[in-house]
Design a protein around this motif. Structure first.
Motif, PDB file in Angstrom:
ATOM      1  N   ALA A 274      25.772  50.678  49.478  1.00 47.37           N
ATOM      2  CA  ALA A 274      24.664  49.822  49.890  1.00 47.37           C
ATOM      3  C   ALA A 274      23.737  50.510  50.883  1.00 47.37           C
ATOM      4  CB  ALA A 274      25.217  48.530  50.486  1.00 47.37           C
TER       5      ALA A 274
ATOM      6  N   THR B 181      18.948  51.432  48.559  1.00 45.60           N
ATOM      7  CA  THR B 181      17.518  51.171  48.673  1.00 45.60           C
ATOM      8  C   THR B 181      16.717  52.465  48.615  1.00 45.60           C
ATOM      9  OG1 THR B 181      17.957  49.205  50.012  1.00 45.60           O
ATOM     10  CG2 THR B 181      15.729  50.101  50.085  1.00 45.60           C
TER      11      THR B 181
ATOM     12  N   ARG C   9      16.764  53.790  45.024  1.00 45.19           N
ATOM     13  CA  ARG C   9      15.851  53.054  44.146  1.00 45.19           C
ATOM     14  C   ARG C   9      14.418  53.540  44.356  1.00 45.19           C
ATOM     15  NH1 ARG C   9      15.347  46.951  45.537  1.00 45.19           N
ATOM     16  NH2 ARG C   9      14.034  47.895  47.134  1.00 45.19           N
TER      17      ARG C   9
ATOM     18  N   PRO D  36      27.541  44.173  42.014  1.00 47.60           N
ATOM     19  CA  PRO D  36      26.876  43.380  43.067  1.00 47.60           C
ATOM     20  C   PRO D  36      25.750  44.145  43.768  1.00 47.60           C
ATOM     21  CG  PRO D  36      29.262  43.197  43.249  1.00 47.60           C
ATOM     22  CD  PRO D  36      28.991  44.286  42.259  1.00 47.60           C
ATOM     23  N   ILE D  37      25.930  45.451  43.980  1.00 50.03           N
ATOM     24  CA  ILE D  37      24.873  46.251  44.610  1.00 50.03           C
ATOM     25  C   ILE D  37      23.662  46.311  43.693  1.00 50.03           C
ATOM     26  CG2 ILE D  37      24.263  48.573  45.433  1.00 50.03           C
ATOM     27  CD1 ILE D  37      27.148  48.916  46.300  1.00 50.03           C
TER      28      ILE D  37
ATOM     29  N   TRP E 137      30.172  48.237  41.310  1.00 48.69           N
ATOM     30  CA  TRP E 137      28.781  48.504  41.645  1.00 48.69           C
ATOM     31  C   TRP E 137      27.834  47.389  41.190  1.00 48.69           C
ATOM     32  CZ3 TRP E 137      23.832  50.159  39.842  1.00 48.69           C
ATOM     33  CH2 TRP E 137      23.035  50.725  40.847  1.00 48.69           C
TER      34      TRP E 137
ATOM     35  N   ARG F 193      22.730  44.087  41.491  1.00 48.55           N
ATOM     36  CA  ARG F 193      22.045  42.785  41.529  1.00 48.55           C
ATOM     37  C   ARG F 193      21.230  42.636  42.804  1.00 48.55           C
ATOM     38  NH1 ARG F 193      26.960  40.876  39.309  1.00 48.55           N
ATOM     39  NH2 ARG F 193      27.686  40.232  41.366  1.00 48.55           N
ATOM     40  N   GLU F 194      21.827  43.019  43.933  1.00 51.94           N
ATOM     41  CA  GLU F 194      21.142  42.892  45.221  1.00 51.94           C
ATOM     42  C   GLU F 194      19.877  43.748  45.264  1.00 51.94           C
ATOM     43  OE1 GLU F 194      21.925  44.153  49.858  1.00 51.94           O
ATOM     44  OE2 GLU F 194      23.639  43.701  48.570  1.00 51.94           O
ATOM     45  N   GLN F 195      19.931  44.931  44.673  1.00 50.57           N
ATOM     46  CA  GLN F 195      18.802  45.855  44.703  1.00 50.57           C
ATOM     47  C   GLN F 195      17.822  45.640  43.557  1.00 50.57           C
ATOM     48  OE1 GLN F 195      18.072  48.106  47.071  1.00 50.57           O
ATOM     49  NE2 GLN F 195      19.838  47.446  48.265  1.00 50.57           N
ATOM     50  N   GLY F 196      18.170  44.799  42.609  1.00 50.50           N
ATOM     51  CA  GLY F 196      17.298  44.586  41.458  1.00 50.50           C
ATOM     52  C   GLY F 196      17.270  45.783  40.522  1.00 50.50           C
TER      53      GLY F 196
END
Length: 443
Positions: free
Chosen positions: A74, A78, A81, A123-124, A121, A126-129
């Motif tokens: 996590a 970001t 991405r 959930p990460i 991985w 999904r959180e980051q799109g």
């Protein structure tokens, strides 16, 4: 099979005079240093980039070339991405010269532990799109018909990609020069010029360059330069080995990582570049010895994949310490490939791609020095010296994360903070054993 360095193709630079001053000086002309220089040039700053060797001749030109968001924690997701977006933008500017392929990334789980790692991985993502698919055995075989038996799950991120590091570094070097970056190759940074806790210049054999903004992006050489000024940054240097096959029929445009074996990418020529990413040789030096209490957990947790070698480097460092001399500069020569690891990686590649078997011809093998931190995360931030930002300890993630890391560091230089980039988890102060510059300590 040949075992040796893969060299840049640009001509030997003519000797150049060291300028007296610049708005910013960057130490290290790898992918991080050159991309940071480009960001600072766009902000209107004059930039000098120093390198003790040739631009991109160290790890930036020696890695596997993965640009993957998948599998990053996590704290890095970001930035990764954003980096993927920025690599795409660079491809738009440079075209085929960059060697970029947007083919996605597949992580292969074969046993219970690796299957859990692949699925964890989600959930990460999904959180980051970040688009992410989980493929069962049948779906994986349909998507990757060449893959070997025994696959439990495959995680696939279609927005990931890969680069040819040598080609990419040539293109980025050329872009930096065209944008007005002053690149001084074969010009080492001897020390920092510090006044009252402020870095006001960088000393080179040809003179001191005065500057108010210095970025240290020198990879495995970073901690050694900082140590000369009383800054202790726990870091170790590993040597990773990569091999390349002769051209074979097209299998995939994706990068692939078997979490129980080898990682691979097939380049535009059809050659497969592969290696055992977690298997690293460590030539022990003073940094590794002095940071041993803080790196012990790392060593114990990775004893199957980290191999420690105590030899000439350590002997030289101990001699320097006993004579109260600064540690000698680390060698610029590219390390030798570990041919035992190549043989093992070749077997693992055959397990991943049975059609290749162990008969596939290996064209070449080479190695690169990987600067790593104890938690295998990059180190980005300040170390107690005003006017200095450190960008090091990439832990094998440097090529992938470089554009976003460079963007964040340039923001720090220009505005004083990283803007929208959350790099708090990458601050040097997180590391046990880190000691910042102390303006009250005797020099």
């Amino acid at each position: 099979m040949s075992a040796g360095a893969i060299h840049q193709q640009h001509p030997e630079p003519a000797p150049r005079a060291v300028p007296h001053s610049a708005d910013s000086v960057i130490i290290g002309a790898g992918v991080l240093g050159l991309l940071t220089a480009l960001e600072l040039r766009r902000a209107g700053m004059s930039v000098v980039v120093l390198d003790a060797g040739r631009a991109g001749s160290a790890q930036s030109g020696s890695n596997l070339g993965f640009v993957r968001q998948q599998g990053r924690g996590a704290s890095e997701a970001t930035l990764m991405r954003r980096s993927t977006e920025l690599w795409g933008q660079l491809h738009g500017r440079l075209g085929e010269r960059l060697g970029w392929t947007n083919g996605g990334h597949a992580s292969v789980g074969r046993d219970a532990a690796s299957e859990v790692e692949v699925r964890a991985w989600a959930p990460i993502a999904r959180e980051q799109g970040i688009p992410f698919e989980l493929l069962g055995p049948r779906e994986a075989t349909q998507r990757f018909p060449w893959i070997g038996a025994g696959v439990g799950v495959v995680g696939f991120t279609p927005t990931d990609g890969h680069l040819d590091p040598v080609v990419a570094m040539q293109a980025i070097r050329g872009l930096a020069l065209s944008e007005g970056v002053e690149l001084l190759e074969n010009v080492p940074a001897v020390s920092l010029d510090i006044t009252g806790g402020n870095v006001v210049g960088v000393q080179t054999p040809g003179g001191t360059i005065r500057t108010a903004a210095t970025v240290l992006a020198a990879g495995m050489w970073s901690s050694r330069l900082l140590r000369r000024h009383g800054v202790h940054l726990p870091q170790y240097t590993g040597v990773g080995t990569v091999a390349r096959t002769v051209p074979v029929p097209r299998l995939t445009h994706s990068t692939v990582w078997d979490l129980t074996g080898a990682g691979m990418r097939q380049d535009l020529s059809g050659r497969i570049n592969f290696g055992l990413g977690q298997h690293v040789d460590i030539d022990v030096g003073w940094e590794e010895v002095s940071a041993a209490p803080h790196l012990l957990r790392t060593y114990l947790g990775s004893w199957r994949t980290l191999r420690l070698h105590a030899g000439r480097r350590l002997a030289g460092d101990v001699g320097s310490r006993l004579r109260r001399l600064p540690l000698a500069a680390l060698p610029l020569d590219r390390p030798e490939a570990n041919l035992k690891l190549v043989a093992r990686a070749r077997r693992e590649l055959g397990r991943l791609v049975p059609s290749l078997g162990e008969s596939v011809e290996i064209e070449s093998a080479w190695a690169g020095a990987i600067d790593s931190s104890a938690d295998f995360l990059p180190v980005i931030g300040e170390v107690g010296l005003s006017g200095l930002v450190v960008l090091t300890g990439m832990s094998g993630h440097g090529m992938g994360i470089a554009p976003a890391a460079a963007e964040a560091v340039a923001q720090i230089v220009v505005t004083g903070d990283a803007g929208s980039a959350d790099i708090s988890a990458l601050d040097p102060r997180r590391l046990r054993g880190f000691r910042a510059y102390d303006t009250h300590a005797p020099r």
